[in-house]
Design a protein around this motif. Structure first.
Motif, PDB file in Angstrom:
ATOM      1  N   ALA A 155     -42.041  70.467 -83.749  1.00 23.77           N
ATOM      2  CA  ALA A 155     -42.299  71.665 -82.940  1.00 23.77           C
ATOM      3  C   ALA A 155     -41.736  72.928 -83.586  1.00 23.77           C
ATOM      4  O   ALA A 155     -42.125  74.042 -83.216  1.00 23.77           O
ATOM      5  CB  ALA A 155     -41.713  71.488 -81.548  1.00 23.77           C
ATOM      6  N   SER A 156     -40.835  72.764 -84.554  1.00 20.34           N
ATOM      7  CA  SER A 156     -40.234  73.936 -85.199  1.00 20.34           C
ATOM      8  C   SER A 156     -41.147  74.566 -86.243  1.00 20.34           C
ATOM      9  O   SER A 156     -40.890  75.675 -86.714  1.00 20.34           O
ATOM     10  CB  SER A 156     -38.906  73.542 -85.859  1.00 20.34           C
ATOM     11  OG  SER A 156     -39.122  72.727 -87.001  1.00 20.34           O
ATOM     12  N   VAL A 157     -42.237  73.890 -86.600  1.00 17.21           N
ATOM     13  CA  VAL A 157     -43.184  74.451 -87.568  1.00 17.21           C
ATOM     14  C   VAL A 157     -43.904  75.635 -86.932  1.00 17.21           C
ATOM     15  O   VAL A 157     -44.400  75.543 -85.797  1.00 17.21           O
ATOM     16  CB  VAL A 157     -44.191  73.381 -88.032  1.00 17.21           C
ATOM     17  CG1 VAL A 157     -45.236  73.994 -88.969  1.00 17.21           C
ATOM     18  CG2 VAL A 157     -43.472  72.228 -88.717  1.00 17.21           C
ATOM     19  N   ASP A 158     -43.970  76.726 -87.651  1.00 16.18           N
ATOM     20  CA  ASP A 158     -44.583  77.953 -87.125  1.00 16.18           C
ATOM     21  C   ASP A 158     -46.034  77.695 -86.711  1.00 16.18           C
ATOM     22  O   ASP A 158     -46.810  77.083 -87.455  1.00 16.18           O
ATOM     23  CB  ASP A 158     -44.534  79.045 -88.192  1.00 16.18           C
ATOM     24  CG  ASP A 158     -44.976  80.396 -87.652  1.00 16.18           C
ATOM     25  OD1 ASP A 158     -44.604  80.733 -86.510  1.00 16.18           O
ATOM     26  OD2 ASP A 158     -45.702  81.107 -88.364  1.00 16.18           O
ATOM     27  N   GLY A 159     -46.406  78.176 -85.518  1.00  9.06           N
ATOM     28  CA  GLY A 159     -47.778  78.054 -85.039  1.00  9.06           C
ATOM     29  C   GLY A 159     -48.145  76.702 -84.484  1.00  9.06           C
ATOM     30  O   GLY A 159     -49.326  76.442 -84.218  1.00  9.06           O
ATOM     31  N   VAL A 160     -47.153  75.824 -84.284  1.00  8.13           N
ATOM     32  CA  VAL A 160     -47.430  74.456 -83.836  1.00  8.13           C
ATOM     33  C   VAL A 160     -46.928  74.238 -82.410  1.00  8.13           C
ATOM     34  O   VAL A 160     -45.837  74.693 -82.045  1.00  8.13           O
ATOM     35  CB  VAL A 160     -46.782  73.430 -84.786  1.00  8.13           C
ATOM     36  CG1 VAL A 160     -46.712  72.042 -84.145  1.00  8.13           C
ATOM     37  CG2 VAL A 160     -47.557  73.357 -86.093  1.00  8.13           C
ATOM     38  N   LYS A 161     -47.738  73.534 -81.624  1.00  4.82           N
ATOM     39  CA  LYS A 161     -47.338  73.043 -80.302  1.00  4.82           C
ATOM     40  C   LYS A 161     -47.546  71.532 -80.274  1.00  4.82           C
ATOM     41  O   LYS A 161     -48.529  71.018 -80.807  1.00  4.82           O
ATOM     42  CB  LYS A 161     -48.193  73.672 -79.192  1.00  4.82           C
ATOM     43  CG  LYS A 161     -48.027  75.170 -79.034  1.00  4.82           C
ATOM     44  CD  LYS A 161     -46.738  75.514 -78.320  1.00  4.82           C
ATOM     45  CE  LYS A 161     -46.667  77.012 -78.003  1.00  4.82           C
ATOM     46  NZ  LYS A 161     -45.367  77.377 -77.398  1.00  4.82           N
ATOM     47  N   GLY A 180     -49.146  54.722 -74.434  1.00  7.96           N
ATOM     48  CA  GLY A 180     -50.586  54.516 -74.501  1.00  7.96           C
ATOM     49  C   GLY A 180     -51.095  54.563 -75.923  1.00  7.96           C
ATOM     50  O   GLY A 180     -50.313  54.576 -76.886  1.00  7.96           O
ATOM     51  N   GLY A 181     -52.418  54.602 -76.060  1.00  6.47           N
ATOM     52  CA  GLY A 181     -53.041  54.596 -77.373  1.00  6.47           C
ATOM     53  C   GLY A 181     -52.934  55.915 -78.101  1.00  6.47           C
ATOM     54  O   GLY A 181     -52.409  55.997 -79.213  1.00  6.47           O
ATOM     55  N   ARG A 182     -53.452  56.972 -77.478  1.00 10.04           N
ATOM     56  CA  ARG A 182     -53.295  58.309 -78.047  1.00 10.04           C
ATOM     57  C   ARG A 182     -52.002  58.887 -77.467  1.00 10.04           C
ATOM     58  O   ARG A 182     -51.921  59.152 -76.272  1.00 10.04           O
ATOM     59  CB  ARG A 182     -54.499  59.183 -77.710  1.00 10.04           C
ATOM     60  CG  ARG A 182     -55.774  58.728 -78.418  1.00 10.04           C
ATOM     61  CD  ARG A 182     -56.913  59.703 -78.232  1.00 10.04           C
ATOM     62  NE  ARG A 182     -57.321  59.801 -76.831  1.00 10.04           N
ATOM     63  CZ  ARG A 182     -58.158  60.730 -76.365  1.00 10.04           C
ATOM     64  NH1 ARG A 182     -58.637  61.647 -77.164  1.00 10.04           N
ATOM     65  NH2 ARG A 182     -58.484  60.732 -75.091  1.00 10.04           N
ATOM     66  N   VAL A 183     -51.017  59.099 -78.323  1.00 12.55           N
ATOM     67  CA  VAL A 183     -49.662  59.400 -77.854  1.00 12.55           C
ATOM     68  C   VAL A 183     -49.399  60.898 -77.791  1.00 12.55           C
ATOM     69  O   VAL A 183     -48.893  61.411 -76.789  1.00 12.55           O
ATOM     70  CB  VAL A 183     -48.622  58.720 -78.771  1.00 12.55           C
ATOM     71  CG1 VAL A 183     -47.205  59.030 -78.297  1.00 12.55           C
ATOM     72  CG2 VAL A 183     -48.864  57.215 -78.813  1.00 12.55           C
ATOM     73  N   LEU A 184     -49.729  61.594 -78.873  1.00 13.63           N
ATOM     74  CA  LEU A 184     -49.418  63.018 -78.992  1.00 13.63           C
ATOM     75  C   LEU A 184     -50.554  63.752 -79.687  1.00 13.63           C
ATOM     76  O   LEU A 184     -51.304  63.159 -80.454  1.00 13.63           O
ATOM     77  CB  LEU A 184     -48.156  63.234 -79.831  1.00 13.63           C
ATOM     78  CG  LEU A 184     -46.835  62.648 -79.344  1.00 13.63           C
ATOM     79  CD1 LEU A 184     -45.841  62.630 -80.509  1.00 13.63           C
ATOM     80  CD2 LEU A 184     -46.285  63.485 -78.197  1.00 13.63           C
ATOM     81  N   ASN A 185     -50.651  65.048 -79.426  1.00 10.04           N
ATOM     82  CA  ASN A 185     -51.507  65.941 -80.198  1.00 10.04           C
ATOM     83  C   ASN A 185     -50.627  66.972 -80.871  1.00 10.04           C
ATOM     84  O   ASN A 185     -49.807  67.624 -80.201  1.00 10.04           O
ATOM     85  CB  ASN A 185     -52.494  66.698 -79.304  1.00 10.04           C
ATOM     86  CG  ASN A 185     -53.637  65.852 -78.783  1.00 10.04           C
ATOM     87  OD1 ASN A 185     -54.701  66.366 -78.512  1.00 10.04           O
ATOM     88  ND2 ASN A 185     -53.415  64.566 -78.616  1.00 10.04           N
ATOM     89  N   VAL A 186     -50.770  67.123 -82.171  1.00  7.91           N
ATOM     90  CA  VAL A 186     -50.152  68.239 -82.871  1.00  7.91           C
ATOM     91  C   VAL A 186     -51.207  69.332 -82.958  1.00  7.91           C
ATOM     92  O   VAL A 186     -52.265  69.142 -83.573  1.00  7.91           O
ATOM     93  CB  VAL A 186     -49.662  67.834 -84.268  1.00  7.91           C
ATOM     94  CG1 VAL A 186     -49.175  69.059 -85.042  1.00  7.91           C
ATOM     95  CG2 VAL A 186     -48.549  66.808 -84.157  1.00  7.91           C
TER      96      VAL A 186
END
Length: 425
Positions: free
Chosen positions: A355-361, A381-387
Motif C-alpha cells: 500500500a506504500s507504493v505511490d498511486g496504489v490501493k 476465498g479464491g480471489r483474495v485481493l486486488n492491487v
C-alpha cells in the motif's frame, strides 16, 4: 449521508473507497464486509439476503441510501422490500434483476428491444443441448441459465467438454448454447433510474486464470480502463459509449419499463466488438468485478450523488459523469488452486508495504482477521485481493501495480503478469 453497502467482496470495497474519497464525509456501514472493508466502514451483523432485516436496520439507523453490491440479494428481491418501505436503494428489484438471474430472460428482452446479440438455444435436457451444439457448431459456448458466480460459462472447441459442462449445470436448471462471437471484449456500466441512463467509462477484464489467456475461466483476474484502442474503430471513446447507449442500454431499459419491471441500479453490458458490429454477450444487474476497481478510481463526479439520483428517480438532472485522464489497472491476487479448488486459511503478509507504493490501493476481496500471529490477515476465498494502481499512462500504472503485488506474500498464490500489457506497449 448514511450509506449501507451490502456485500463482502472487492467490488463493495471499491465502492466504499470511492465514497470515502469524496469531499463530503459520509457515515458508511457494510454488511457483512471483510477485513479490508472494516478499515473503511462500520461492519454490521445484518444478513444481506434478508430484506426485512436490512430494512429494519436501515430504519433504525436512519440510512439515507442502501447500495446492493452482489447479484444474490438482487435476485432474492431485497431491493423490492426496501422500496416498499420507502428506503432509497440502488439496485433493481427481483423481476428486473432477472436480466442477470436468467440468461434466457435476458435474450428475450434483447430480442424484444432489438438489441444486437448472438443466436442462442435454451436447453433443458442433454438431448436438447447436444442438438444445439451440433446446430451452432464449434467453438462451443455453453452458459448456465441462472447465477453461477462467474463460473457458469465455457468456451471450447471440444464438443465432449462442452457437453459435460452442459450436463453439470442441467442438474440445477436450463442452459443456453450460444453462437460463438469473435472480437475484443468490453465492459460498459450504465446507471439507470428506470427511465434515464448515464454511462460510466469502458473497461476490459481478463477472465482466464493464467498469462496469455490460458487456463480456466474465472471471476476475473484483472482489468484496465480506459480503452484507448476504441478510438481506432469508433473515432473516440465517447463515440463508442454513445453508440452503445443508444443501441443497447436505452432500448433495454425502455423495454423493461414497458413490461412494468423498471430497472433501477447498475446495468452492466458485457460486449464484444465483432466484424459485424457491437454485440451483447451478457448483462449483469450490478457493478462488475474487477472492472469496478478500475472505473471508480477515475470517476470525478461524486459517486454518492449519482447513486442517490438513480435510486430517487432524478438521474435526468445529473450531467454525464466525468472521468480523470489518468489510467487505472488492477491485478488480482488469487489463492493456490483457484478457480477449481482454492486453498484458504493462509496468512497474508506485506500489505502495508504494498500500500506504500505511490498511486496504489489494496482492495480486499476475501480476507478475514486479524487472527494470525502479529495481526496478519487470512485469505478466505479464491480471489483474495486486488492491487489497484493509477498513473499517467499504462506503463506507469503497470509498474506501480506489479511493484506492489510483488511485496505481498501469500503461500501458493498466483496472479497474471500480463494485465494491460498490450496497451502499455
Amino acid at each position: 449521508m448514511k450509506i449501507l453497502v451490502l456485500g463482502s467482496g472487492a467490488r463493495e470495497h471499491a465502492i466504499i473507497l470511492s465514497l470515502r474519497s469524496e469531499t463530503t464525509e459520509h457515515e458508511i456501514f457494510a454488511a457483512p464486509g471483510n477485513a479490508g472493508i472494516a478499515q473503511d466502514a462500520t461492519l454490521v451483523d445484518v444478513d444481506p439476503l434478508d430484506g426485512a432485516a436490512v430494512a429494519a436496520f436501515s430504519n433504525e439507523r436512519g440510512i439515507d441510501l442502501v447500495v446492493i453490491g452482489p447479484e444474490a440479494p438482487l435476485v432474492a428481491g431485497v431491493a423490492d422490500v426496501l422500496r416498499e418501505r420507502g428506503i432509497p436503494v440502488f439496485g433493481p428489484g427481483r423481476a428486473a434483476a432477472q436480466l442477470e438471474g436468467s440468461k434466457a430472460f435476458a435474450k428475450r428482452i434483447m430480442d424484444a428491444a432489438g438489441v444486437p446479440t448472438g443466436r442462442a438455444v435454451r436447453a433443458t435436457s442433454v438431448a436438447e443441448a447436444e442438438a444445439a451444439l451440433d446446430d451452432l457448431g464449434a467453438p462451443h459456448v455453453v452458459k448456465a441459465d441462472g447465477l453461477a458466480a462467474g463460473k457458469g460459462v465455457i468456451v471450447t472447441a471440444d464438443r465432449a467438454e462442452a457437453l459435460a459442462h452442459a450436463e453439470h449445470y442441467l442438474l440445477s436448471g436450463p442452459v443456453l448454447v450460444e453462437e460463438f462471437l469473435t472480437g475484443p471484449e468490453v465492459s460498459l456500466f450504465f446507471l439507470s433510474d428506470g427511465d434515464t441512463v448515464r454511462p460510466l467509462a469502458p473497461a476490459q477484464d481478463f477472465k482466464r486464470a493464467f498469462d496469455g489467456d490460458g487456463g480456466p475461466n474465472t471471476g476475473g483476474m484483472g482489468a484496465y480502463s480506459p480503452l484507448p484502442w476504441l478510438t481506432e474503430q469508433f473515432g473516440s471513446i465517447d463515440a463508442f459509449v454513445d453508440e452503445v447507449t443508444e443501441t443497447i442500454a436505452l432500448p433495454v431499459i425502455r423495454r423493461l419499463d414497458a413490461e412494468g419491471t423498471p430497472f433501477i441500479g447498475l446495468l452492466y453490458a458485457g460486449l464484444i466488438l465483432t466484424p459485424g458490429g457491437v454485440r451483447v454477450i451478457e448483462f449483469n444487474a450490478r457493478f462488475g468485478d474487477p472492472e469496478t476497481q478500475v472505473v471508480l478510481p477515475r470517476l470525478r463526479t461524486p459517486l454518492s450523488q449519482l447513486l442517490l439520483a438513480a435510486a430517487s428517480g432524478t438521474l435526468e438532472d445529473q450531467p454525464r459523469p466525468e472521468f480523470a485522464d489518468d489510467v487505472a489497472i488492477t491485478v488480482v491476487l488469487a489463492s493456490e488452486g483457484y478457480p477449481e479448488a482454492p486453498q484458504t486459511g493462509r496468512m497474508i503478509e506485506g500489505l502495508a508495504q504494498a500500500a506504500s507504493v505511490d498511486g496504489v490501493k489494496i482492495v480486499h476481496a476475501a480476507t478475514a482477521g486479524p487472527d494470525a500471529p502479529g495481526g496478519a490477515l487470512i485469505a478466505t476465498g479464491g480471489r483474495v485481493l486486488n492491487v489497484v494502481a493509477t498513473g499517467s499512462d499504462f506503463a506507469d500504472a503497470r509498474e506501480r501495480a506489479y511493484d506492489a503485488i510483488g511485496r505481498i506474500a501469500l503461500d501458493g498464490a498466483h496472479y497474471r503478469h500480463d494485465i494491460a500489457a498490450r496497451v502499455a506497449e
